[in-house]
Design an enzyme around this catalytic site. Structure first.
Site, PDB file in Angstrom:
ATOM      1  N   SER A 151       0.839  -1.189   0.000  1.00  0.00           N
ATOM      2  CA  SER A 151       0.000   0.000   0.000  1.00  0.00           C
ATOM      3  C   SER A 151       0.876   1.241   0.000  1.00  0.00           C
ATOM      4  O   SER A 151       2.044   1.191   0.404  1.00  0.00           O
ATOM      5  CB  SER A 151      -0.892   0.012   1.254  1.00  0.00           C
ATOM      6  OG  SER A 151      -1.472   1.281   1.469  1.00  0.00           O
ATOM      7  N   TYR A 189       0.298  -0.048  10.811  1.00  0.00           N
ATOM      8  CA  TYR A 189      -0.145  -0.369   9.453  1.00  0.00           C
ATOM      9  C   TYR A 189       0.960  -0.059   8.449  1.00  0.00           C
ATOM     10  O   TYR A 189       1.275  -0.887   7.574  1.00  0.00           O
ATOM     11  CB  TYR A 189      -1.405   0.425   9.116  1.00  0.00           C
ATOM     12  CG  TYR A 189      -1.906   0.184   7.703  1.00  0.00           C
ATOM     13  CD1 TYR A 189      -2.422  -1.047   7.333  1.00  0.00           C
ATOM     14  CD2 TYR A 189      -1.864   1.200   6.747  1.00  0.00           C
ATOM     15  CE1 TYR A 189      -2.882  -1.280   6.042  1.00  0.00           C
ATOM     16  CE2 TYR A 189      -2.323   0.975   5.457  1.00  0.00           C
ATOM     17  CZ  TYR A 189      -2.823  -0.261   5.101  1.00  0.00           C
ATOM     18  OH  TYR A 189      -3.271  -0.492   3.819  1.00  0.00           O
TER      19      TYR A 189
END
Length: 331
Positions: free
Chosen positions: A165, A191
């Site tokens: 990501s 994350y």
């Protein structure tokens, strides 16, 4: 089958002719996947479901592992060529059992898409005590890929797609405390670390797999509103421009970064099957092309930061992952 191609793929666009509006079916570019076998983690929802559908409709047999296969059944029941299986990426025993069942089928594995994941979740830990985002997004897939290695080798030309990501830009790996044992937990730092790990995993996996015909890629699919955002509040979604005046989650406009699900799955499918990437690997891709390497001080945006493709960090992460999982890839 071993190959002795020592070329290094450069982290720079190849001008594929595709772009941010390309859909997954277009990125397939007419490939016939009859006789191919794929595993797509998270393949029953969001980007994973679209990837499953495209691969299966092109002729592949797609195994979709889920923690509760009966819940996933409704999502994939209308897609022919899909097999549901049981897998919990937070449970090492479950990972080993799933891999053993697949290996016992004596099938090669041509495509492995490591796409299951969680985002910005409250602090929780797996059965080993590891932080859950790092555990699910990276360590579980590291162990799964290691256990499936014989089937990947058997394919004599396999691809592994690690879904990363743009979140990798938030944080590199804290090698001294990856599991937030000695630092305050931050759901976004965690994350970002896990998404950097996804990218670095592809770098080192490609290096180790190339001689066996196994190539690996990491992917930023774009920003897509899926169930991945379930841990975010409406206020957080509103701040991201992903909540309308009726309280419905979704984008009202789309651009190079904000995508529909078919657009988001396009880079995943491209990396999994497209012939444009033959002989390449170990790179981070976005918008259906290899992404441009950008300096560490670049503002958030297109491209990949140095810490997510650094081969020294990739090897360091590999060694850490072996230590934390107790799993080593076959030599």
């Amino acid at each position: 089958m071993k190959k002795n191609n020592n070329d290094i793929t450069i982290q720079t666009p190849i001008h594929s002719g595709f772009g941010p509006r390309t859909m997954a079916i277009e990125a397939l570019q007419g490939e016939d996947l009859s006789g191919k076998v794929a595993i797509v983690t998270g393949g029953y929802s969001g980007l994973g479901l679209e990837t499953t559908r495209i691969l299966a409709e092109a002729g592949a047999t797609v195994i979709v592992p889920a923690r509760t296969p009966e819940k996933a059944l409704a999502s994939v029941s209308a897609i022919s060529g899909v097999e549901l299986e049981s897998l919990d990426l937070l449970d090492p025993t479950s990972i080993d059992a799933f891999a053993e069942r697949f290996l016992n089928s004596n099938r090669p594995l041509h495509i492995l898409v490591d796409s299951a994941g969680i985002m910005a979740s409250p602090l929780s830990r797996d059965k080993r005590g590891y932080e859950s985002q790092f555990a699910i997004n990276h360590l579980g897939h590291f162990q799964l890929t290691a256990k499936l290695w014989p089937a990947l080798v058997k394919a004599e030309g396999a691809r592994v797609v690690s879904v990363s990501s743009r979140g990798h830009m938030i944080s590199g790996i804290d090698f001294s405390d990856p599991n937030f044992e000695n630092r305050e937990y931050d759901k976004w730092i965690a994350y970002g670390q896990s998404k950097t790990a996804n990218a670095l995993f592809a770098v080192e996996l490609d290096k180790r797999g190339e001689n066996y015909g196994i190539r690996a890629f990491s992917v930023h699919p774009g920003s897509i509103v899926t169930d991945l955002s379930r841990n975010l509040s409406d206020d957080e979604m509103r701040a991201m421009g992903a909540l309308d005046e009726h309280g419905q989650r979704g984008f009202s406009v789309y651009n190079d970064e904000l995508k529909t699900i078919p657009e988001g799955a396009a880079t995943i499918v491209w990396c999994a099957v497209n012939k444009q990437l033959e002989g390449m690997g170990g790179v981070y891709c976005e918008n259906v092309d290899i992404a441009q390497a950008v300096p560490s001080d670049n503002p958030p945006g297109p491209g990949v930061k140095p810490w997510a493709v650094n081969p020294v960090y990739a090897e360091q992460l590999w060694q850490l992952s072996e230590k934390l999982t107790g799993v080593k890839f076959p030599e």
